[in-house]
Design a protein around this motif. Structure first.
Motif, mmCIF file in Angstrom:
data_model
loop_
_atom_site.group_PDB
_atom_site.id
_atom_site.type_symbol
_atom_site.label_atom_id
_atom_site.label_comp_id
_atom_site.label_asym_id
_atom_site.label_seq_id
_atom_site.Cartn_x
_atom_site.Cartn_y
_atom_site.Cartn_z
ATOM 1 N N GLY A 156 0.840 -1.203 0.000
ATOM 2 C CA GLY A 156 0.000 0.000 0.000
ATOM 3 C C GLY A 156 0.869 1.243 0.000
ATOM 4 N N GLY A 157 0.629 2.107 -0.992
ATOM 5 C CA GLY A 157 1.477 3.298 -1.135
ATOM 6 C C GLY A 157 0.762 4.586 -0.811
ATOM 7 N N GLY A 158 -0.132 4.558 0.213
ATOM 8 C CA GLY A 158 -0.696 5.813 0.738
ATOM 9 C C GLY A 158 0.299 6.411 1.734
ATOM 10 N N GLY A 209 0.363 7.650 -3.130
ATOM 11 C CA GLY A 209 -0.253 8.829 -2.506
ATOM 12 C C GLY A 209 -1.552 8.446 -1.821
ATOM 13 N N ASP A 231 -5.310 7.682 -0.553
ATOM 14 C CA ASP A 231 -6.485 8.549 -0.427
ATOM 15 C C ASP A 231 -6.103 10.009 -0.260
ATOM 16 N N LYS A 280 -9.322 19.832 0.600
ATOM 17 C CA LYS A 280 -8.923 21.141 1.143
ATOM 18 C C LYS A 280 -8.817 22.181 0.032
ATOM 19 N N TRP A 318 -0.941 -5.681 -7.586
ATOM 20 C CA TRP A 318 -1.735 -6.125 -6.438
ATOM 21 C C TRP A 318 -0.906 -7.093 -5.587
ATOM 22 N N ALA A 319 -0.831 -6.824 -4.288
ATOM 23 C CA ALA A 319 -0.029 -7.675 -3.405
ATOM 24 C C ALA A 319 -0.897 -8.740 -2.749
ATOM 25 N N THR A 348 -2.779 -0.844 3.733
ATOM 26 C CA THR A 348 -3.702 -0.855 2.599
ATOM 27 C C THR A 348 -4.903 0.070 2.777
ATOM 28 N N ASN A 374 -16.155 9.649 -2.032
ATOM 29 C CA ASN A 374 -14.994 10.537 -2.116
ATOM 30 C C ASN A 374 -14.062 10.104 -3.256
ATOM 31 N N ILE A 408 -16.137 13.808 6.604
ATOM 32 C CA ILE A 408 -16.042 13.887 5.144
ATOM 33 C C ILE A 408 -17.322 14.478 4.549
ATOM 34 N N ARG A 467 -16.474 4.093 6.548
ATOM 35 C CA ARG A 467 -15.363 3.507 5.801
ATOM 36 C C ARG A 467 -15.050 2.110 6.326
ATOM 37 N N HIS A 511 -1.868 12.450 9.420
ATOM 38 C CA HIS A 511 -0.775 12.644 10.383
ATOM 39 C C HIS A 511 -0.667 11.449 11.326
HETATM 40 C C1 LIG Z 1 -12.438 13.084 1.562
HETATM 41 C C2 LIG Z 1 -11.372 12.836 2.585
HETATM 42 C C3 LIG Z 1 -10.751 13.904 3.190
HETATM 43 C C4 LIG Z 1 -9.749 13.690 4.134
HETATM 44 N N1 LIG Z 1 -9.169 14.765 4.723
HETATM 45 C C5 LIG Z 1 -8.207 14.581 5.641
HETATM 46 C C6 LIG Z 1 -7.562 15.690 6.254
HETATM 47 O O1 LIG Z 1 -7.865 16.849 5.955
HETATM 48 N N2 LIG Z 1 -6.586 15.451 7.166
HETATM 49 C C7 LIG Z 1 -6.232 14.184 7.517
HETATM 50 O O2 LIG Z 1 -5.341 14.027 8.360
HETATM 51 N N3 LIG Z 1 -6.823 13.103 6.958
HETATM 52 C C8 LIG Z 1 -7.796 13.270 6.030
HETATM 53 N N4 LIG Z 1 -8.377 12.184 5.432
HETATM 54 C C9 LIG Z 1 -7.944 10.837 5.842
HETATM 55 C C10 LIG Z 1 -6.635 10.410 5.127
HETATM 56 O O3 LIG Z 1 -6.805 10.528 3.738
HETATM 57 C C11 LIG Z 1 -6.299 8.976 5.501
HETATM 58 O O4 LIG Z 1 -6.240 8.865 6.895
HETATM 59 C C12 LIG Z 1 -4.954 8.550 4.924
HETATM 60 O O5 LIG Z 1 -4.977 8.628 3.536
HETATM 61 C C13 LIG Z 1 -4.639 7.112 5.362
HETATM 62 O O6 LIG Z 1 -3.460 6.694 4.739
HETATM 63 P P1 LIG Z 1 -3.155 5.133 4.561
HETATM 64 O O7 LIG Z 1 -1.805 5.083 3.951
HETATM 65 O O8 LIG Z 1 -3.400 4.427 5.820
HETATM 66 O O9 LIG Z 1 -4.249 4.591 3.526
HETATM 67 P P2 LIG Z 1 -4.581 4.997 2.028
HETATM 68 O O10 LIG Z 1 -4.292 6.416 1.766
HETATM 69 O O11 LIG Z 1 -5.983 4.538 1.806
HETATM 70 O O12 LIG Z 1 -3.599 4.132 1.131
HETATM 71 C C14 LIG Z 1 -3.735 2.749 1.005
HETATM 72 C C15 LIG Z 1 -3.155 2.331 -0.340
HETATM 73 O O13 LIG Z 1 -3.064 0.897 -0.387
HETATM 74 C C16 LIG Z 1 -3.344 0.484 -1.712
HETATM 75 N N5 LIG Z 1 -3.737 -0.941 -1.656
HETATM 76 C C17 LIG Z 1 -4.828 -1.482 -1.075
HETATM 77 N N6 LIG Z 1 -4.777 -2.818 -1.164
HETATM 78 C C18 LIG Z 1 -3.630 -3.135 -1.819
HETATM 79 C C19 LIG Z 1 -2.992 -4.355 -2.200
HETATM 80 N N7 LIG Z 1 -3.500 -5.555 -1.876
HETATM 81 N N8 LIG Z 1 -1.837 -4.291 -2.873
HETATM 82 C C20 LIG Z 1 -1.253 -3.102 -3.157
HETATM 83 N N9 LIG Z 1 -1.800 -1.922 -2.795
HETATM 84 C C21 LIG Z 1 -2.968 -1.932 -2.128
HETATM 85 C C22 LIG Z 1 -4.440 1.418 -2.183
HETATM 86 O O14 LIG Z 1 -4.496 1.511 -3.592
HETATM 87 C C23 LIG Z 1 -4.002 2.745 -1.526
HETATM 88 O O15 LIG Z 1 -3.241 3.528 -2.410
HETATM 89 C C24 LIG Z 1 -9.369 12.368 4.476
HETATM 90 C C25 LIG Z 1 -9.994 11.276 3.854
HETATM 91 C C26 LIG Z 1 -10.970 11.493 2.915
HETATM 92 C C27 LIG Z 1 -11.615 10.311 2.255
#
Ligand SMILES: Cc1cc2nc3c(=O)[nH]c(=O)nc-3n(C[C@H](O)[C@H](O)[C@H](O)COP(=O)(O)OP(=O)(O)OC[C@H]3O[C@@H](n4cnc5c(N)ncnc54)[C@H](O)[C@@H]3O)c2cc1C
Length: 686
Positions: A191-193, A219, A221, A231, A299-300, A324, A360, A381, A478, A527
């Protein structure tokens, strides 16, 4: 005619490329030893400088170092063997990087890197929505419901193409594999968030060999469909609100002549533009070339307790991190699945011809302004987007079940936001008991969007309520991304509600595998994901014992006014049987807030009953999101509320309410006897 800047830049790049080739051919490359360790295929900095000067490429040794640094930093031609140093005129070892050593862009026959432009063309490409998902391996053997990643980006204008070129380059090549040994990693991140990117970059930064697997868009979500676009849209919405709020402007002595209009298409274009600009930070090229992470786009899926499969390759890991994230869930409402499917139809010729049932993940694809939008969900949201869209001229109705907005926050504070949104024109229906049906009416509005009819049952009403709209935004909760990854094979425990189960050190039931970010946390914020990732790096790679429970995570809802909180709420304290006192200071008594005409709201401190220890705090008001960090700092450094009274704040600022809350606390400390003594001293001094 003198060359254009682009021509000049290209010529310069060509010369440097030529130089890079010669440099690579002339430098002596061999295995070298340092403190019992052998570094394979390396060259020495001072020898390279010798070559650059003796061959006349550089006039002096200093110039040679600058040139070498350009080849290292701008061309990523080589790197220091432990990635710790810049090129210098000394005995340090460097190694050349092969073209796709950590993954790379595909190239055409002429050697130019492929871009989405190569495939999409113009102008037809602009009208086709792109579903990137079908090209992923394994997709055909997994049921749809088992894979959930954002898979739609639209329109494919220059901004979205740049975004995709950065975060999902076309035909990205997996890292080169010379032998099976290359597939053994210290850390594999799925997962590359935010969570995955920070875990991967931080681990590579301390010298680990790291693979990062992203199924769709680096990047995650936050960059693509969360914080960044939301924002950005809020910025336009608030500007529109300011110039349209004639009463407010007139009171400030400003008259706006003529009609203020919102160009919705332009607003959304700016959203795409800002997102594409920022996307460089999360790009595949930056992570592979600059940050030393091996990138796989695919896909992992776990195949055992120590292996993950991606793009047909089996990666072996010492440690792994599941990052993820999550996805928006749909409601069980008759008709919704069918309409949602039509909304996702990648065969549709234009976005406008689809029903606008969005989450979203798709709302930022909007180009035309909907007339009436129903937002299902009164959480963070839902409210942020509802207010922004209303301020941009959409007629918004917010639906909820609990009777209130922002259920996490104190009810009276949420009410301040709700009241402002009502003033903005948002309609609230917060006691929906049953979402009975959604259907297409067959009518198509001027903006091209099909009209929909939503039937619901509200508490206390005998008759069902019928709403007509041309857009529905579902922001009703979610769920974590835990399926389709074969977590069972890795012996990682999980469920579909809480996500991956982790202990306080963020370790899963498989001690080699960690959970990080939204997939395993109640704190679904960027954060929080960031700091969880830092903890995972220490725990996984350095035998650290960082605890999730020790992270003090503040958060904000970016409505106007904003709400921000940190620490424990009243309900938490009651549940834990902790006695506490509350101190509040209102913005209506704050000089700056009065001058700015922003007097709605207040700060509320929840403080230990016997001491001034801050247990929690919430702020509702303009700038709450910025102000809460001072409280967080106080809590983190065990600075009591009483001591905040001694922090000198510039006058006039809204943050003075924090200092004034400290004064309120200190007043309660003065006992009757102390008060009498103080009065006596004051009298004596007269
Ligand atoms: C509309 C909206 C507004 C938001 N505003 C804010 C804000 O203002 N401030 C704030 O702090 N937070 C905000 N958030 C929350 C924030 O976006 C999330 O908390 C953050 O993105 C979480 O990061 P993550 O890396 O855990 O997950 P994600 O960002 O969801 O990344 C997970 C990644 O894993 C990948 N993935 C999934 N399964 C697999 C697999 N099997 N193999 C390979 N890749 C996979 C996905 O494609 C995705 O890119 C907001 C969320 C939304 C929806």
């Amino acid at each position: 005619m003198s060359p254009t800047p682009t021509q000049a830049h290209d010529e310069m790049s060509d010369t440097l490329l030529e130089l890079a080739k010669e440099f690579q051919a002339q430098i002596e490359i061999k295995d070298r030893k340092y403190r019992l360790k052998t570094y394979k295929d390396t060259f020495v900095g001072s020898e390279a400088v010798d070559y650059l000067v003796s061959s006349g490429k550089a006039a002096t040794r200093t110039e040679a170092v600058s040139l070498g640094q350009v080849l290292q930093v701008n061309f990523h031609l080589f790197e220091h063997v432990t990635r710790d140093h810049d090129f210098a005129d000394d005995g340090l070892f460097f190694r050349f990087l092969t073209d796709n050593e950590r993954g790379g862009l595909s190239r055409d026959e002429s050697g130019n890197s492929l871009r989405w432009q190569n495939f999409l063309g113009t102008p037809d490409g602009l009208t086709n929505q792109i579903g990137l998902q079908p090209s992923f391996p394994k997709n055909d053997i997994l049921p749809d419901k088992d894979q959930h990643v954002v898979n739609q980006v639209w329109p494919l204008d220059e901004y979205n193409r740049t975004l995709l070129n950065n975060v999902h380059p076309p035909g990205w090549r997996d890292p080169a594999v010379a032998s099976d040994k290359d597939l053994y990693y210290d850390m594999v991140v799925i997962g590359g968030g935010t969570a995955g990117l920070i875990t991967a970059a931080g681990s590579a930064g301390v010298g680990a060999k790291v693979a990062l697997i992203e199924a769709h868009m680096l990047g995650g979500d936050c960059l693509n469909v969360g914080c960044v676009p939301s924002k950005t849209i809020i910025h336009s919405a608030n500007l529109a609100h300011q110039v349209q709020n004639q009463t407010h402007l007139a009171e400030a002595g400003i008259a706006v002549e003529g009609h203020v209009t919102v160009d919705f298409e332009k607003v959304m274009e700016r959203v795409r533009k800002i997102r594409s600009t920022i996307s460089h930070h999360d790009s595949a090229e930056r992570y592979s070339k600059e940050l030393g992470v091996e990138i796989y786009i695919g896909w992992a899926m776990f195949t055992s307790e120590r292996t993950v499969e991606v793009n047909g390759k089996t990666l072996h890991f010492k440690k792994a991190a599941i990052a993820t994230g999550g996805y928006p869930v749909l409601l069980p409402m008759p008709g919704l699945q069918e309409i949602y499917k039509k909304a996702q139809d990648s065969g549709a010729v234009t976005n406008e011809s689809r029903p606008q049932v969005m989450t979203n993940e798709t709302v930022f694809n909007l180009t035309k302004r909907p007339e009436n939008m129903v937002v299902i969900g009164a959480g963070v949201i839902g409210l942020e987007l509802a207010q922004a869209l209303q301020r941009l001229g959409v007629g918004v109705t917010v639906l909820g079940r609990s009777g209130r907005v922002l259920p996490k926050e104190d009810e009276d504070m949420g009410l301040v936001v709700k009241n402002q949104m009502i003033q903005d024109g948002v309609d609230f229906r917060l006691t929906v008991q049953d979402y009975k049906k959604i259907e297409l009416t067959g009518k198509v509005l001027e903006n091209g969007y099909p009209e929909m009819k939503l039937t619901l049952q509200e508490k206390g009403n005998y008759e069902p309520t019928v709403l007509y709209c041309d857009a529905v935004l579902i922001a009703a909760g979610r769920a974590p991304n835990v399926s389709g990854m074969n977590l069972e094979a890795a012996k990682v425990q999980f469920d579909n509600k809480m996500g991956v189960h982790v202990n306080d050190n963020l370790q899963t039931s498989n001690k080699r595998i960690y959970g990080v970010g939204d997939v395993c946390s109640d704190f679904k914020f960027t954060h929080a994901a960031d700091f969880m990732a830092r903890a995972v790096i220490r725990n996984a790679l350095f035998f650290g014992k960082e605890k999730m429970s020790e992270l003090l995570i503040s958060y904000a809802t970016f409505t106007s006014p904003e709400i921000a909180s940190v620490g424990l709420y009243e309900d938490d304290l009651k549940a834990k049987n902790i006695a506490f006192r509350v101190f509040e200071k209102h913005f209506k008594d704050n000089d700056r807030a009065i001058a700015d005409d922003a007097t709605d709201g207040w700060v509320r401190f929840r403080v230990d009953a016997k001491t001034d220890k801050i247990l929690g705090a919430s702020i509702v008001g303009v700038g709450a999101g910025n102000m809460i960090s001072e409280v967080t700092l106080a809590m983190q450094s065990s600075t009591g509320l009483g001591s905040l009274a001694n922090v000198i704040h510039p006058y006039p600022t809204t943050a003075e309410v924090l200092r004034q809350s400290g004064d309120l606390y200190n007043k309660t400390k003065l006992t009757m006897t102390a008060k009498k003594i103080l009065r006596g001293v004051v009298k004596l001094q007269r």
